[in-house]
Design a protein around this motif. Structure first.
Motif, short mmCIF file in Angstrom:
data_model
loop_
_atom_site.label_atom_id
_atom_site.label_comp_id
_atom_site.label_asym_id
_atom_site.label_seq_id
_atom_site.Cartn_x
_atom_site.Cartn_y
_atom_site.Cartn_z
N MET A 1 0.84 -1.21 0.00
CA MET A 1 0.00 0.00 0.00
C MET A 1 0.87 1.26 0.00
SD MET A 1 -3.01 1.32 0.03
CE MET A 1 -4.01 2.69 0.62
N HIS A 2 1.87 1.26 0.88
CA HIS A 2 2.72 2.44 0.97
C HIS A 2 3.59 2.59 -0.28
CE1 HIS A 2 5.23 5.53 2.84
NE2 HIS A 2 6.28 4.87 2.35
N TRP B 1 1.08 3.34 -3.40
CA TRP B 1 -0.04 4.27 -3.39
C TRP B 1 0.05 5.41 -2.38
CZ3 TRP B 1 -3.51 5.26 -6.86
CH2 TRP B 1 -4.69 5.95 -6.52
N SER B 2 0.27 5.10 -1.10
CA SER B 2 0.11 6.12 -0.06
C SER B 2 1.38 6.89 0.27
CB SER B 2 -0.43 5.48 1.22
OG SER B 2 0.46 4.50 1.72
N THR C 1 -10.01 7.33 -2.40
CA THR C 1 -9.45 6.19 -1.65
C THR C 1 -8.64 6.63 -0.45
OG1 THR C 1 -7.52 6.19 -3.14
CG2 THR C 1 -9.36 4.73 -3.70
N CYS D 1 -8.83 4.14 2.31
CA CYS D 1 -8.52 2.73 2.04
C CYS D 1 -7.29 2.29 2.83
CB CYS D 1 -8.25 2.52 0.55
SG CYS D 1 -9.74 2.58 -0.47
N THR D 2 -7.34 1.09 3.35
CA THR D 2 -6.24 0.57 4.17
C THR D 2 -5.42 -0.50 3.46
OG1 THR D 2 -7.76 -1.04 5.16
CG2 THR D 2 -7.45 1.07 6.33
N SER D 3 -5.84 -0.93 2.28
CA SER D 3 -5.05 -1.92 1.54
C SER D 3 -5.09 -1.58 0.05
CB SER D 3 -5.58 -3.33 1.76
OG SER D 3 -6.75 -3.56 1.00
N PHE D 4 -4.06 -1.99 -0.65
CA PHE D 4 -3.99 -1.69 -2.08
C PHE D 4 -5.03 -2.47 -2.87
CE2 PHE D 4 -1.84 -1.72 -6.31
CZ PHE D 4 -1.93 -0.36 -6.52
N LEU D 5 -5.43 -3.63 -2.37
CA LEU D 5 -6.49 -4.39 -3.04
C LEU D 5 -7.78 -3.58 -3.08
CD1 LEU D 5 -5.97 -8.04 -1.75
CD2 LEU D 5 -5.58 -7.16 -4.05
N LYS D 6 -8.05 -2.82 -2.02
CA LYS D 6 -9.25 -1.98 -2.00
C LYS D 6 -9.12 -0.83 -3.00
CE LYS D 6 -10.60 -3.07 2.75
NZ LYS D 6 -10.84 -2.56 4.12
N ASP E 1 -9.93 -2.36 -6.32
CA ASP E 1 -11.38 -2.54 -6.45
C ASP E 1 -12.06 -1.23 -6.82
OD1 ASP E 1 -11.22 -5.21 -5.86
OD2 ASP E 1 -11.66 -4.98 -3.74
#
Length: 265
Positions: free
Chosen positions: A1-2, A5-6, A25, A28-33, A36
């Motif tokens: 995730m980091h 993305w974040s 997002t 969002c707490t995960s890259f899968l989310k 999605d």
């Protein structure tokens, strides 16, 4: 995730084409989310996937101390590659079905796919071997481009490339592999078909011996259109005797690799 993305360093990279997605997002707490959400609201998910891939490549190169494309150039370079793909994408239904039939496909879970190819540089008395190993998500595990003395035949180049592919996978500790090449004769010979050239016999025997190094192995034919990355790596050997990349490919191969990712959509 980091990493993808974040991380604050990536804010400007993502905001060029996906500013709204970035805002949507924020919780969002995960890259899968994030993925999605991107599938739901993004009209150019292929471009999104290409940016993800470019960022992943950037991280690997920075970690290894290699020359990396500046983050600020990723949005424009991936957009240009995506636009080129859009222009080349066939529109006729029959052509599209054919393209899908020959595209590179993901291996099953727990397996990696090892694509190989050979190239001949007759004028220089040399040949090239190209190998790329990808996992069940299509991510590059390793790639190789190697120059060798020109063997006696094109068939020998392909068989040597297949053998080097197995050795490369073994060296890196992969246990379950699917090997693909675009030479029908080579794949038939490896799988036990009629051997037209006795000169290939000792290399084919080496390949058979290497089979015992893996808990699962299969060798398959793939059309040239689905083997483009390995082909480019083999052609690259005309200028460089030996190069290996871990979890990345060279910048000049990146576009071809990204097109494979797009065709999986």
């Amino acid at each position: 995730m980091h990493a993808l993305w974040s991380c604050p360093k990536l804010n400007d990279t993502w905001k060029v084409h996906f500013g709204q997605l970035k805002a949507d997002t924020v919780h969002c707490t995960s890259f899968l989310k994030v993925i999605d959400r991107a599938l739901l609201v993004t009209t150019s998910f292929g471009l999104f996937a290409m940016v993800v891939s470019a960022i992943w490549m950037w991280h690997n190169k920075v970690h290894l101390g290699e020359m990396a494309l500046p983050l600020g150039q990723i949005p424009s370079s991936t957009y240009d590659a995506f636009q080129e793909f859009q222009q080349l994408r066939p529109t006729h239904a029959t052509i599209s079905r054919t393209a899908r039939a020959v595209r590179w496909r993901l291996p099953p879970e727990t397996c990696v796919k090892v694509n190989f190819d050979g190239a001949v540089f007759s004028r220089d008395g040399l040949a090239g071997i190209g190998i790329i190993i990808r996992n069940e998500q299509g991510l590059v595990m390793a790639a190789l481009s190697q120059q060798i003395p020109l063997p006696t035949s094109v068939e020998m180049v392909e068989v040597l490339a297949a053998c080097r592919a197995l050795v490369f996978a073994k060296e890196l500790g992969f246990d379950r592999v699917i090997v693909e090449g675009d030479s029908t004769n080579t794949i038939t010979s490896i799988n036990g078909g009629h051997m037209d050239h006795l000169a290939l016999g000792h290399v084919l025997l080496d390949i058979k011996r290497l089979f015992s190094c893996f808990s699962h192995i299969s060798v398959k034919y793939i059309n040239r259109e689905g083997n483009c990355v390995a082909h480019k790596l083999a052609r690259r050997a005309t200028n460089y005797p030996f190069l290996v990349w871990m979890e990345s490919v060279s910048p000049d191969i990146l576009e071809v690799y990204q097109l494979d990712l797009l065709r999986m959509q």
